[in-house]
Design an enzyme around this catalytic site. Sequence first.
Site, PDB file in Angstrom:
ATOM      1  CD  GLU A  90       8.741  -0.877  -2.704  1.00  0.00           C
ATOM      2  OE1 GLU A  90       7.595  -0.424  -2.508  1.00  0.00           O
ATOM      3  OE2 GLU A  90       9.076  -2.025  -2.394  1.00  0.00           O
ATOM      4  CG  ASP A  91       6.849   2.111   0.073  1.00  0.00           C
ATOM      5  OD1 ASP A  91       7.689   1.262  -0.326  1.00  0.00           O
ATOM      6  OD2 ASP A  91       6.005   1.852   0.942  1.00  0.00           O
ATOM      7  CG  ASP A 100      14.981  -1.470   5.617  1.00  0.00           C
ATOM      8  OD1 ASP A 100      16.209  -1.308   5.698  1.00  0.00           O
ATOM      9  OD2 ASP A 100      14.278  -1.726   6.619  1.00  0.00           O
ATOM     10  NE  ARG A 159      -1.069   1.895   4.907  1.00  0.00           N
ATOM     11  CZ  ARG A 159      -0.008   1.141   4.628  1.00  0.00           C
ATOM     12  NH1 ARG A 159       1.016   1.654   3.997  1.00  0.00           N
ATOM     13  NH2 ARG A 159       0.041  -0.123   4.999  1.00  0.00           N
ATOM     14  CE  LYS A 194      -3.523  -2.137   2.956  1.00  0.00           C
ATOM     15  NZ  LYS A 194      -4.086  -2.080   4.325  1.00  0.00           N
ATOM     16  N   GLY A 195       2.092   1.127   0.464  1.00  0.00           N
ATOM     17  CA  GLY A 195       2.929   2.289   0.780  1.00  0.00           C
ATOM     18  C   GLY A 195       3.199   3.241  -0.381  1.00  0.00           C
ATOM     19  CE  LYS A 225      14.126   2.646   6.598  1.00  0.00           C
ATOM     20  NZ  LYS A 225      13.554   1.753   7.603  1.00  0.00           N
ATOM     21  CG  ASP A 235       1.988   0.872   7.530  1.00  0.00           C
ATOM     22  OD1 ASP A 235       2.943   0.649   6.759  1.00  0.00           O
ATOM     23  OD2 ASP A 235       1.449  -0.016   8.210  1.00  0.00           O
ATOM     24  CG  PHE A 290       9.929   2.559  11.144  1.00  0.00           C
ATOM     25  CD1 PHE A 290      10.101   1.369  10.446  1.00  0.00           C
ATOM     26  CD2 PHE A 290       8.637   3.068  11.290  1.00  0.00           C
ATOM     27  CE1 PHE A 290       9.014   0.701   9.912  1.00  0.00           C
ATOM     28  CE2 PHE A 290       7.550   2.400  10.761  1.00  0.00           C
ATOM     29  CZ  PHE A 290       7.738   1.211  10.072  1.00  0.00           C
ATOM     30  CB  VAL A 291      10.310   7.342   7.420  1.00  0.00           C
ATOM     31  CG1 VAL A 291      11.603   8.050   7.775  1.00  0.00           C
ATOM     32  CG2 VAL A 291      10.539   6.335   6.294  1.00  0.00           C
TER      33      VAL A 291
HETATM   34  P1  IMP Z   1      12.661  -4.248   2.263  1.00  0.00           P
HETATM   35  O1  IMP Z   1      12.072  -5.480   1.655  1.00  0.00           O
HETATM   36  O2  IMP Z   1      13.434  -4.522   3.521  1.00  0.00           O
HETATM   37  O3  IMP Z   1      13.471  -3.440   1.271  1.00  0.00           O
HETATM   38  O4  IMP Z   1      11.465  -3.358   2.753  1.00  0.00           O
HETATM   39  C1  IMP Z   1      10.622  -2.723   1.882  1.00  0.00           C
HETATM   40  C2  IMP Z   1       9.218  -2.530   2.419  1.00  0.00           C
HETATM   41  O5  IMP Z   1       9.187  -2.468   3.846  1.00  0.00           O
HETATM   42  C3  IMP Z   1       8.686  -1.220   1.941  1.00  0.00           C
HETATM   43  O6  IMP Z   1       7.962  -1.369   0.751  1.00  0.00           O
HETATM   44  C4  IMP Z   1       7.819  -0.746   3.104  1.00  0.00           C
HETATM   45  O7  IMP Z   1       6.516  -1.200   2.930  1.00  0.00           O
HETATM   46  C5  IMP Z   1       8.421  -1.384   4.326  1.00  0.00           C
HETATM   47  N1  IMP Z   1       9.316  -0.442   5.039  1.00  0.00           N
HETATM   48  C6  IMP Z   1      10.672  -0.463   5.077  1.00  0.00           C
HETATM   49  N2  IMP Z   1      11.165   0.531   5.832  1.00  0.00           N
HETATM   50  C7  IMP Z   1      10.088   1.223   6.268  1.00  0.00           C
HETATM   51  C8  IMP Z   1       9.930   2.403   7.090  1.00  0.00           C
HETATM   52  O8  IMP Z   1      10.882   3.047   7.554  1.00  0.00           O
HETATM   53  N3  IMP Z   1       8.653   2.813   7.306  1.00  0.00           N
HETATM   54  C9  IMP Z   1       7.566   2.161   6.814  1.00  0.00           C
HETATM   55  N4  IMP Z   1       7.657   1.068   6.044  1.00  0.00           N
HETATM   56  C10 IMP Z   1       8.916   0.598   5.774  1.00  0.00           C
END
Ligand code: IMP
Length: 170
Positions: free
Chosen positions: A96-97, A100, A161, A41-42, A128, A155, A148-149
Amino acid sequence: MSLNVLIGEEKINKKIEELALNITDYYKEMTDEIVGVCVLKGSVNFFSDLVKRIKLNVRYNFIQVSSYTGEVTTGSVKVKSWLDEPLENKHVLIVEDIVDTGNTLKYIVKYFQRQNPLSLEITSLLMKTVHNHEVNVKFPGFEIGNIFVVGYGLDYDEKYRNLPYIGYIN
Ligand code: IMP
């Protein structure tokens, strides 16, 4: 719990203008149509603001995946809904939002590539810097540290959100 502003509305809009310009420039010699895949959803706010500014026909597609509970990544990606049209012979842009660990994108890219798109690129509003993501984000937005944002689609347990800015919890 209080919220601090990390990136305000004006900065977000400016960055999206910039990204849309770069994206348009990149594709316009190749095609007049791309498939934009919004990772729910992000990414909903980012996707919506970005595609309005891209000067190409953008076909909409939405997938919903999740790997987080609260502030913690579970490490495994859960698919809640997936594409509704094939990507074969299409120029595909994943929207993508935030990246991480990069696990979510790696998962998505792996499955999308099996469909033989003509091209497959990624834009992410936030990155990140703590991890070596091992995914090539062609159109990156802001780099942030290991915080964490929330807001602008992101969210914390489904809260925050709809904030118009990106903030962090104190
Ligand atoms: P990754 O798979 O570790 O790269 O994480 C990606 C997903 O985790 C993103 O699409 C977000 O939905 C969620 N996410 C990662 N970091 C944050 C954050 O700081 N705040 C909120 N959602 C996050």
